[in-house]
Motif scaffolding. Structure first.
Motif, PDB file in Angstrom:
ATOM      1  N   TRP A  65      46.487  39.918  37.961  1.00  0.00           N
ATOM      2  CA  TRP A  65      45.714  38.740  38.374  1.00  0.00           C
ATOM      3  C   TRP A  65      45.256  38.826  39.827  1.00  0.00           C
ATOM      4  CZ3 TRP A  65      42.981  35.334  35.887  1.00  0.00           C
ATOM      5  CH2 TRP A  65      43.190  35.218  34.507  1.00  0.00           C
ATOM      6  N   SER A  66      46.068  39.402  40.692  1.00  0.00           N
ATOM      7  CA  SER A  66      45.643  39.607  42.079  1.00  0.00           C
ATOM      8  C   SER A  66      44.462  40.562  42.122  1.00  0.00           C
ATOM      9  CB  SER A  66      46.799  40.167  42.921  1.00  0.00           C
ATOM     10  OG  SER A  66      47.845  39.243  43.009  1.00  0.00           O
ATOM     11  N   PHE A  67      44.545  41.639  41.357  1.00  0.00           N
ATOM     12  CA  PHE A  67      43.462  42.620  41.283  1.00  0.00           C
ATOM     13  C   PHE A  67      42.195  41.960  40.739  1.00  0.00           C
ATOM     14  CE2 PHE A  67      41.170  46.275  39.559  1.00  0.00           C
ATOM     15  CZ  PHE A  67      41.396  47.257  40.506  1.00  0.00           C
ATOM     16  N   ALA A  68      42.345  41.140  39.712  1.00  0.00           N
ATOM     17  CA  ALA A  68      41.193  40.449  39.120  1.00  0.00           C
ATOM     18  C   ALA A  68      40.545  39.510  40.127  1.00  0.00           C
ATOM     19  CB  ALA A  68      41.616  39.674  37.876  1.00  0.00           C
ATOM     20  N   ALA A  69      41.352  38.793  40.880  1.00  0.00           N
ATOM     21  CA  ALA A  69      40.822  37.797  41.812  1.00  0.00           C
ATOM     22  C   ALA A  69      40.185  38.420  43.046  1.00  0.00           C
ATOM     23  CB  ALA A  69      41.941  36.840  42.239  1.00  0.00           C
ATOM     24  N   PHE A  70      40.739  39.532  43.523  1.00  0.00           N
ATOM     25  CA  PHE A  70      40.292  40.063  44.816  1.00  0.00           C
ATOM     26  C   PHE A  70      39.570  41.405  44.768  1.00  0.00           C
ATOM     27  CE2 PHE A  70      44.035  37.375  45.745  1.00  0.00           C
ATOM     28  CZ  PHE A  70      43.376  36.388  46.456  1.00  0.00           C
ATOM     29  N   SER A  72      38.479  43.356  41.252  1.00  0.00           N
ATOM     30  CA  SER A  72      37.539  43.497  40.147  1.00  0.00           C
ATOM     31  C   SER A  72      38.106  42.884  38.865  1.00  0.00           C
ATOM     32  CB  SER A  72      37.237  44.979  39.906  1.00  0.00           C
ATOM     33  OG  SER A  72      36.572  45.179  38.684  1.00  0.00           O
ATOM     34  N   PRO A  73      37.525  41.787  38.376  1.00  0.00           N
ATOM     35  CA  PRO A  73      37.999  41.231  37.106  1.00  0.00           C
ATOM     36  C   PRO A  73      37.860  42.229  35.956  1.00  0.00           C
ATOM     37  CG  PRO A  73      36.600  39.646  38.231  1.00  0.00           C
ATOM     38  CD  PRO A  73      36.494  40.948  38.990  1.00  0.00           C
ATOM     39  N   GLN A  74      36.756  42.965  35.918  1.00  0.00           N
ATOM     40  CA  GLN A  74      36.572  43.940  34.840  1.00  0.00           C
ATOM     41  C   GLN A  74      37.556  45.093  34.969  1.00  0.00           C
ATOM     42  OE1 GLN A  74      34.539  43.661  32.048  1.00  0.00           O
ATOM     43  NE2 GLN A  74      35.889  45.343  31.437  1.00  0.00           N
ATOM     44  N   GLY A  75      37.769  45.573  36.187  1.00  0.00           N
ATOM     45  CA  GLY A  75      38.751  46.636  36.404  1.00  0.00           C
ATOM     46  C   GLY A  75      40.151  46.190  36.007  1.00  0.00           C
ATOM     47  N   ALA A  76      40.499  44.943  36.324  1.00  0.00           N
ATOM     48  CA  ALA A  76      41.811  44.408  35.944  1.00  0.00           C
ATOM     49  C   ALA A  76      41.938  44.336  34.428  1.00  0.00           C
ATOM     50  CB  ALA A  76      42.018  43.027  36.555  1.00  0.00           C
ATOM     51  N   ALA A  77      40.864  43.914  33.758  1.00  0.00           N
ATOM     52  CA  ALA A  77      40.891  43.841  32.288  1.00  0.00           C
ATOM     53  C   ALA A  77      41.051  45.234  31.689  1.00  0.00           C
ATOM     54  CB  ALA A  77      39.626  43.169  31.773  1.00  0.00           C
ATOM     55  N   ASP A  78      40.314  46.208  32.208  1.00  0.00           N
ATOM     56  CA  ASP A  78      40.399  47.574  31.686  1.00  0.00           C
ATOM     57  C   ASP A  78      41.792  48.165  31.901  1.00  0.00           C
ATOM     58  OD1 ASP A  78      37.740  47.364  30.945  1.00  0.00           O
ATOM     59  OD2 ASP A  78      36.998  48.505  32.680  1.00  0.00           O
ATOM     60  N   LEU A  79      42.322  48.027  33.110  1.00  0.00           N
ATOM     61  CA  LEU A  79      43.671  48.538  33.376  1.00  0.00           C
ATOM     62  C   LEU A  79      44.712  47.755  32.582  1.00  0.00           C
ATOM     63  CD1 LEU A  79      43.349  49.174  37.206  1.00  0.00           C
ATOM     64  CD2 LEU A  79      43.652  50.917  35.430  1.00  0.00           C
ATOM     65  N   GLY A  80      44.483  46.450  32.415  1.00  0.00           N
ATOM     66  CA  GLY A  80      45.399  45.637  31.610  1.00  0.00           C
ATOM     67  C   GLY A  80      45.431  46.085  30.161  1.00  0.00           C
ATOM     68  N   LYS A  81      44.264  46.431  29.602  1.00  0.00           N
ATOM     69  CA  LYS A  81      44.215  46.937  28.221  1.00  0.00           C
ATOM     70  C   LYS A  81      44.970  48.253  28.102  1.00  0.00           C
ATOM     71  CE  LYS A  81      39.724  44.844  27.475  1.00  0.00           C
ATOM     72  NZ  LYS A  81      38.274  45.133  27.412  1.00  0.00           N
ATOM     73  N   ALA A  82      44.776  49.135  29.071  1.00  0.00           N
ATOM     74  CA  ALA A  82      45.511  50.403  29.065  1.00  0.00           C
ATOM     75  C   ALA A  82      47.017  50.142  29.138  1.00  0.00           C
ATOM     76  CB  ALA A  82      45.061  51.281  30.233  1.00  0.00           C
ATOM     77  N   TYR A  83      47.400  49.189  29.970  1.00  0.00           N
ATOM     78  CA  TYR A  83      48.814  48.829  30.103  1.00  0.00           C
ATOM     79  C   TYR A  83      49.372  48.344  28.764  1.00  0.00           C
ATOM     80  CZ  TYR A  83      53.058  46.868  32.145  1.00  0.00           C
ATOM     81  OH  TYR A  83      54.369  46.594  32.439  1.00  0.00           O
TER      82      TYR A  83
END
Length: 181
Positions: A65-70, A72-83
């Motif tokens: 969520w920190s990554f998404a907010a500050f 990249s929201p899309q990058g956070a979603a992509d890394l979150g899916k990989a996670y």
């Protein structure tokens, strides 16, 4: 009043929802295996698939969520899916091996790399104005893989330190397990 654009965070919200579902499914694995009288090995599997998920939850969710907010929201979603994919592999690898096996590190260490990369990216941007993605040729995945390797190096360093502490005699020697004797 909405502070964030929900549409911009759609992917991160979806990852969070999937994570919550996974959390409660895994939470039931230990008690369910106990209730049906499964073997101790299966019960340990149930406890550890939830235990490892639970142990990593605060770090993962905060970093994502920190990554998404500050950053990249899309990058956070992509890394979150990989996670999530890596997290789903944890119980499957354990099942395939029949018990804990070092093979499990093939999914846990990349997860730690994802967490560390996301949080390091937020820190680097907020404190130094540095976008780590640029250092990693524009790929968040390369950054996560690099931080997984750094974590692994830190783990081996801690093993060496722990061995030195053990050898120095700071703690009493382990007592032999009477069940194994």
């Amino acid at each position: 009043m909405t502070l964030l654009d929900v549409n911009e965070f759609h992917g991160v919200i979806a990852v969070s929802a999937a994570y919550v579902v996974m959390y409660y499914v895994y939470m039931c694995a230990g008690p369910a295996s106990h209730e049906v009288g499964a073997s101790e090995a299966q019960q340990r599997w149930g406890r550890r698939i939830f235990g490892n998920l639970h142990e990593q939850s605060p770090a993962f969710l905060l970093a994502m969520w920190s990554f998404a907010a500050f950053v990249s929201p899309q990058g956070a979603a992509d890394l979150g899916k990989a996670y999530l994919v890596l997290r789903a592999m944890y119980p499957l690898i354990w099942l395939a091996r029949g018990d804990f096996d070092p093979t499990i590190f093939s999914c846990t260490i990349p997860q730690y790399g994802i967490i560390i990369y996301m949080m390091a990216s937020v820190f680097a941007l907020s404190h130094f104005g540095l976008d780590l993605r640029g250092i990693f040729l524009g790929y968040h995945t390369l950054g996560a893989a690099t931080f997984a390797a750094v974590f692994l190096g830190g783990f081996f360093g801690m093993c060496a330190l722990t061995t030195a502490v053990k050898s120095a005699g700071f703690f009493p020697a382990p007592v032999a397990d009477k069940k194994k004797a």
